[in-house]
Design an enzyme around this catalytic site. Structure first.
Site, short mmCIF file in Angstrom:
data_model
loop_
_atom_site.label_atom_id
_atom_site.label_comp_id
_atom_site.label_asym_id
_atom_site.label_seq_id
_atom_site.Cartn_x
_atom_site.Cartn_y
_atom_site.Cartn_z
N ALA A 142 0.82 -1.22 0.00
CA ALA A 142 0.00 0.00 0.00
C ALA A 142 0.85 1.26 0.00
O ALA A 142 0.56 2.23 -0.72
CB ALA A 142 -0.92 -0.01 1.22
N LYS A 176 10.54 -7.47 -3.90
CA LYS A 176 11.44 -8.60 -3.66
C LYS A 176 10.88 -9.88 -4.29
O LYS A 176 11.63 -10.74 -4.74
CB LYS A 176 11.58 -8.77 -2.15
CG LYS A 176 12.73 -9.56 -1.73
CD LYS A 176 13.20 -9.25 -0.33
CE LYS A 176 12.20 -9.38 0.77
NZ LYS A 176 12.82 -9.35 2.10
N GLY A 200 -9.68 -4.04 7.71
CA GLY A 200 -10.04 -2.86 6.95
C GLY A 200 -9.21 -1.64 7.25
O GLY A 200 -8.08 -1.75 7.73
N GLU A 243 -13.87 -2.37 15.41
CA GLU A 243 -12.81 -3.28 15.86
C GLU A 243 -12.28 -2.85 17.21
O GLU A 243 -12.60 -1.76 17.69
CB GLU A 243 -11.67 -3.28 14.83
CG GLU A 243 -12.04 -4.01 13.55
CD GLU A 243 -10.89 -4.13 12.60
OE1 GLU A 243 -9.96 -3.30 12.65
OE2 GLU A 243 -10.91 -5.06 11.77
N HIS A 259 -0.15 -11.12 17.37
CA HIS A 259 -1.55 -11.52 17.25
C HIS A 259 -1.70 -12.81 18.04
O HIS A 259 -0.86 -13.69 17.94
CB HIS A 259 -1.91 -11.75 15.77
CG HIS A 259 -3.39 -11.83 15.55
ND1 HIS A 259 -4.11 -12.96 15.86
CD2 HIS A 259 -4.28 -10.92 15.08
CE1 HIS A 259 -5.39 -12.73 15.58
NE2 HIS A 259 -5.51 -11.51 15.11
N ARG A 304 -6.06 -8.12 22.74
CA ARG A 304 -5.05 -8.92 22.05
C ARG A 304 -3.77 -9.17 22.85
O ARG A 304 -3.30 -10.29 22.95
CB ARG A 304 -4.58 -8.11 20.84
CG ARG A 304 -5.02 -8.65 19.54
CD ARG A 304 -4.41 -7.80 18.47
NE ARG A 304 -5.35 -7.80 17.34
CZ ARG A 304 -5.10 -7.26 16.17
NH1 ARG A 304 -3.97 -6.64 15.96
NH2 ARG A 304 -5.98 -7.32 15.21
N HIS A 338 3.09 -9.81 14.47
CA HIS A 338 2.08 -9.35 13.51
C HIS A 338 2.41 -7.98 12.92
O HIS A 338 2.18 -7.73 11.74
CB HIS A 338 0.75 -9.29 14.25
CG HIS A 338 -0.43 -8.99 13.40
ND1 HIS A 338 -0.71 -9.71 12.26
CD2 HIS A 338 -1.43 -8.07 13.53
CE1 HIS A 338 -1.83 -9.24 11.72
NE2 HIS A 338 -2.26 -8.23 12.46
N GLU A 346 4.84 0.53 6.97
CA GLU A 346 5.24 -0.18 8.20
C GLU A 346 6.74 -0.05 8.48
O GLU A 346 7.18 -0.19 9.62
CB GLU A 346 4.83 -1.65 8.10
CG GLU A 346 4.79 -2.33 9.45
CD GLU A 346 4.19 -3.73 9.42
OE1 GLU A 346 3.33 -4.02 8.57
OE2 GLU A 346 4.61 -4.54 10.27
N ARG A 348 -0.28 -0.44 18.36
CA ARG A 348 -1.05 -0.02 17.19
C ARG A 348 -2.52 -0.36 17.34
O ARG A 348 -2.87 -1.48 17.71
CB ARG A 348 -0.51 -0.74 15.95
CG ARG A 348 -1.32 -0.50 14.70
CD ARG A 348 -0.90 -1.45 13.60
NE ARG A 348 -1.34 -2.80 13.84
CZ ARG A 348 -2.16 -3.48 13.04
NH1 ARG A 348 -2.63 -2.93 11.93
NH2 ARG A 348 -2.51 -4.72 13.31
#
Ligand SMILES: Cc1cc2nc3c(=O)[nH]c(=O)nc-3n(C[C@H](O)[C@H](O)[C@H](O)COP(=O)(O)OP(=O)(O)OC[C@H]3O[C@@H](n4cnc5c(N)ncnc54)[C@H](O)[C@@H]3O)c2cc1C
Length: 537
Positions: free
Chosen positions: A15, A38, A52, A116, A237, A283, A344, A368, A379
């Site tokens: 992205a 890569k 999302g 979320e 995660h 989490r 994650h 990232e 995050r």
């Protein structure tokens, strides 16, 4: 061989990389742009994003609430200006995606919004449970239609800086990259370079990320003289499918949300012993509890059981997870899923400002790979794709504005292969890969201690020496380049973790189990030896 020269070299095609490349071409249609990836163009974390993208689109929601939720998740060390900047540009980012052909789920005249963890409102724009794929596919199609030159299977090795008098280094002028198909190293001269190489979660044994998330951009930037920040904050995660062949398959948190229970290998529940919210705890708490059970019992995984629900409910709510598990002979309608926590998301990275500028002139870092201050110590879900898009657009604007004022890159020295041979000891690379990721998992994972971090520091130093010797003697391969980078990133994570003498957000150490309430909250900024001061705005 020399490619180009280019006005812009983008390293990475997720992205972030796509947002910068398309953003620049929209403003400067005649710019010469090269995009390196890569593997094939679509093989980054972006494609695997499920949930999302967060954006305030509902009348009942507000930017102030999105800002407050992000600051709250970040546990006191987000950079407030960055949070405001990203949140305020979210609607624009979603509009841009829609204009570029991304189809999101709709509800009535608007977009459907889900909610979320950590978000106080419904504000997550999505495309079923495969949002990243929708974004990647549409933007990639636009890029393939453009006149950008695309180099798949090209692994960027290092950045090149202009040589100045008295051994000083100047602006970035390009990069070396290995063509994985034939083993040749090419030079890519460019006026500006963008690192959009994603995160470093593959530094851990278990990861939800694709194989290429080896922190290459962070390592390249560090070697080139850029500061990095907050590397101790790795997000885990809680539930990835545990099977030797299910390399990085994430089991959505909704399985717990819909009544899934976490079990020890003997079938007993444990989450209620760790938190009153049991399986519905956040989490990081669930990941820590699973880690504790695995360490205490010495077991390889725990189990996530939803088989008490009707089979039809499971297959209709979790078609993707059900189908994926079946591929490995596990039928979640009848039996529990073996799961482990997995690395994650990399919250830290290359220090940048709001235009993605780094410490090195004309070098940008977006997505990232970067540290902008948005995520702080943890995050919040669905803020990362948003960061890629907003910062990507900002970097593209800055590059377009400066492009004509930057001199073309000078001729670049060829890649030096004198004195190197083909390796006859690939086993060393494979062994070191495995050793590094295993001790990072065991010593620098979800629950840390100073003793274990010191142990890891010692091991990584030895590995770095061994890798440097190997690197100086043999021709580069993809595995060797990635190993060199994950070892360097591991070192940065360990140093940052040792520097933080408290537990905050994702960094939890038994030696300092609470927040430091005396010293003001700070980000952990590491400075490389070859750093020369350049003021970031
Ligand atoms: C399973 C999963 C689910 C997720 N769900 C969400 C979600 O719902 N919402 C959300 O906001 N975020 C989510 N995330 C996080 C988000 O997907 C990532 O943070 C984001 O996609 C990163 O984008 P990027 O462009 O920075 O990097 P990536 O998409 O990872 O792309 C990195 C690119 O760099 C290239 N590259 C790397 N090293 C080199 C090199 N040396 N030379 C050349 N090219 C190189 C790769 O080939 C790739 O093209 C999820 C992540 C995962 C793994």
């Amino acid at each position: 061989m020399t490619k180009g020269p280019y006005d812009l070299l983008v390293i990475g095609s997720g992205a972030a990389g796509l947002a910068v490349a398309l953003g620049l071409l929209a403003q400067r249609p005649h710019a010469r742009v090269a995009v390196l990836s890569k593997n094939d163009l679509s093989e980054g974390s972006t494609r695997y994003a499920q949930g999302g993208i967060a954006a305030v689109l509902d009348a009942a929601d507000s930017t102030e609430d999105h800002i407050a939720d992000t600051l709250n998740a970040g546990a006191g060390i987000c950079v407030p200006q960055t949070v405001r900047h990203v949140v305020e540009h979210a609607r624009e980012a979603i509009d841009w995606l829609v204009d570029n052909g991304v189809v999101f789920d709709r509800e009535g005249p608007g977009l459907h919004l889900t909610r979320e963890g950590g978000h106080s409102h419904r504000r997550v724009v999505h495309s079923a449970d495969a949002t990243g794929k929708a974004v990647q596919t549409s933007l990639e199609a636009r890029l393939r239609e453009s006149k950008a030159e695309l180099f798949e299977d090209h692994n960027a090795i290092d950045l090149i800086r202009e040589k100045l008098p008295r051994g000083q280094q100047g602006r970035v002028v390009g990069a070396y990259a290995l063509d994985r198909r034939n083993g040749r190293v090419h030079r890519f001269p460019a006026r500006s370079v963008v690192l959009a190489t994603g995160g470093a979660s593959r530094v851990y044994l278990y990861s939800s990320n694709p194989d290429g998330s080896t922190g290459d951009g962070i390592a390249m930037a560090w070697r080139a003289g850029c500061r990095v920040s907050n590397m101790e904050f790795s997000q885990f995660h809680p539930t990835c499918l545990y099977h030797p062949k299910a390399k990085s398959f994430l089991v959505t948190e909704a399985v717990r949300g819909e009544g899934g229970l976490l079990l020890r290998p003997d079938g007993t529940r444990f989450m209620d012993e760790y938190d009153v919210r049991a399986e519905l705890a956040p989490r990081d708490i669930v990941a820590r509890a699973i880690d504790d059970v695995m360490k205490r019992l010495g077991c390889e995984c725990v189990y996530l059981d939803i088989s008490h629900k009707p089979a039809e409910f499971i297959t209709s709510h979790f078609p993707t997870v059900h189908a994926e598990a079946l591929k490995f002979g596990i039928d979640m309608t009848k039996e529990p899923l073996p799961v482990v926590p997995a690395a994650h998301y990399t919250c830290g990275g290359v220090l940048t400002d709001l235009a993605g500028r780094t410490d090195v002139e004309n070098l940008y870092a977006v997505g990232e790979v970067a540290f902008t201050g948005l995520h702080g110590a943890n995050r919040m879900a669905s803020n990362s794709l948003l960061e890629c898009l907003v910062l990507g657009a900002g970097a593209a604007r800055d590059i377009a504005a400066k492009m004509d004022t930057i001199a073309a890159a000078p001729a670049l020295a060829p890649w030096d292969e004198t004195g190197v041979t083909d390796s006859d000891e690939e086993v060393v690379v494979a062994h070191n890969w495995d050793e590094l990721r295993r001790f990072m998992w065991d010593y620098v994972g979800i629950v840390r201690s100073t003793k274990r971090l010191e142990r890891a520091k010692h091991r990584v130093r030895l590995l770095l020496e061994e890798i440097a010797e190997y690197y100086g003697s043999f021709r580069v391969t993809n595995d060797l380049l990635e190993l060199r980078n994950i070892a360097m990133v591991a070192d940065l994570i360990i140093r940052s973790a040792l520097a933080r003498r408290e537990s905050r957000g994702l960094h939890y150490t038994i030696d300092f189990p609470t927040l430091d309430s005396v010293a003001p909250p700070q980000n952990t900024i590491l400075v490389p030896k070859n750093f020369s001061i350049r003021r970031l705005t």
